[in-house]
Design an enzyme around this catalytic site. Structure first.
Site, PDB file in Angstrom:
ATOM      1  N   SER A 123      32.548  37.667  39.087  1.00 51.48           N
ATOM      2  CA  SER A 123      34.025  37.121  38.701  1.00 51.48           C
ATOM      3  C   SER A 123      33.942  35.625  39.046  1.00 51.48           C
ATOM      4  O   SER A 123      32.915  35.075  39.835  1.00 51.48           O
ATOM      5  CB  SER A 123      35.015  37.901  39.343  1.00 51.48           C
ATOM      6  OG  SER A 123      36.296  37.221  39.544  1.00 51.48           O
ATOM      7  N   TYR A 134      39.141  41.061  47.402  1.00 48.77           N
ATOM      8  CA  TYR A 134      38.590  41.392  45.953  1.00 48.77           C
ATOM      9  C   TYR A 134      37.486  40.177  45.764  1.00 48.77           C
ATOM     10  O   TYR A 134      36.310  40.467  45.421  1.00 48.77           O
ATOM     11  CB  TYR A 134      39.447  41.209  44.820  1.00 48.77           C
ATOM     12  CG  TYR A 134      38.940  40.885  43.437  1.00 48.77           C
ATOM     13  CD1 TYR A 134      38.407  42.134  42.898  1.00 48.77           C
ATOM     14  CD2 TYR A 134      38.900  39.896  43.127  1.00 48.77           C
ATOM     15  CE1 TYR A 134      38.303  42.025  41.654  1.00 48.77           C
ATOM     16  CE2 TYR A 134      38.409  39.640  41.528  1.00 48.77           C
ATOM     17  CZ  TYR A 134      38.137  40.844  40.976  1.00 48.77           C
ATOM     18  OH  TYR A 134      37.498  40.802  39.690  1.00 48.77           O
TER      19      TYR A 134
END
Length: 282
Positions: free
Chosen positions: A170, A183
């Site tokens: 990510s 996250y």
């Protein structure tokens, strides 16, 4: 020399829009004919697009997810288009289910050639009040799940001295956004896992790389946009290419990393973000 005044770069690039039609490009080449591909998280969004892209290039595709109805629909969609496809129910955080997925794919087609770890979950909120259960789910799915999939499929690939793994990192593997502590940490783990396995398994015929998508538009709104904590127009103004990405923007990178064209690439993470991460102007 005259002084430079004003911003060095615009906040919005003109003549760019989320509505610009994707360039269909040339007809797909059959780079993966005879190859078996397993796509976790393949029931929707980018995972579904990845499964479709491999099928278009001749691969046999096992679509895996913990949501049976979703992968059943995608596998049926692939078969209707003429592909050899199967759906597999798998919670990647369960080692037993991951082992069963490896066996099911191998029993049908022989040892898998390519693994794409697209399964993932997202959560956000003030870091000081992150719920323990939510944090555990993030790490169990995004980090531990990717590790378990790499381990179980990697063993088979190492026995064959051949295999390609593409993980999903990510932008938050590289940079920080507020209220995404758990996250971001889980996706940072994916980045480092990719590097370690990429160098550890390189001499044994298995390449491990990752993609790091930016702001990709899928069928469901981004949770932060839906919650009102991110403004979509501001996001688009921040992207040098002037639009959010499409799933098809990511599939090209995945197919490249899994192909023979990337034969000398391992341990790398390819950022697919329209220039977001490189752009330093706020």
């Amino acid at each position: 020399m005259s002084a430079v005044t004003g911003p060095l770069l615009p906040l919005h690039w003109p003549d760019a829009s989320d509505e610009v039609a994707a360039d269909p490009g040339p007809a797909p080449v059959q780079r993966f004919t005879g190859r078996t591909v397993v796509v976790s998280g393949g029931g929707r969004g980018i995972g579904r697009a990845v499964a479709l892209a491999f099928a278009r290039e001749g691969a046999r595709v096992a679509v895996a997810s913990r949501t049976t109805a979703q992968v059943d629909r995608v596998a049926a969609e692939l078969r209707a288009a003429g592909a050899d496809a199967v759906s597999l129910t798998c919670d990647v955080s369960s080692a037993a289910q991951v082992r069963a997925t490896v066996r099911a794919a191998a029993d049908r087609w022989g040892p898998p050639d390519i693994l794409v770890n697209c399964a993932g979950v997202f959560s956000m909120g003030p870091s000081e009040s992150t719920d323990e259960a939510d944090a555990r789910e993030l790490f169990d799915t995004n980090a531990l799940g990717t590790l378990l999939m790499c381990q179980e499929f990697g063993r088979t690939m190492l026995e064959q001295n051949h295999g390609r793994i593409v993980n999903f990192a990510s932008l938050l593997s590289f940079t920080a956004f507020p209220q995404r502590a758990a996250y971001a940490a889980s996706k940072g783990a994916v980045l480092q896992l990719t590097r370690v396995l990429g160098v550890e398994w390189a001499s044994r015929g298995v390449r491990v790389n990752a993609v790091a998508p930016g702001m990709i538009r899928i069928e469901t709104p981004h949770p932060a946009i839906a919650a009102g904590s991110l403004d979509e127009d501001e996001i688009v103004r921040r992207i040098p290419m002037g639009r959010r990405g499409r799933p098809e923007d990511v599939t090209g990178a995945v197919l490249f990393l899994a192909s023979d064209e990337a034969a000398y690439i391992t341990g790398q993470t390819l950022v697919v973000d329209g220039g977001w991460l490189s752009y330093g102007y706020l």
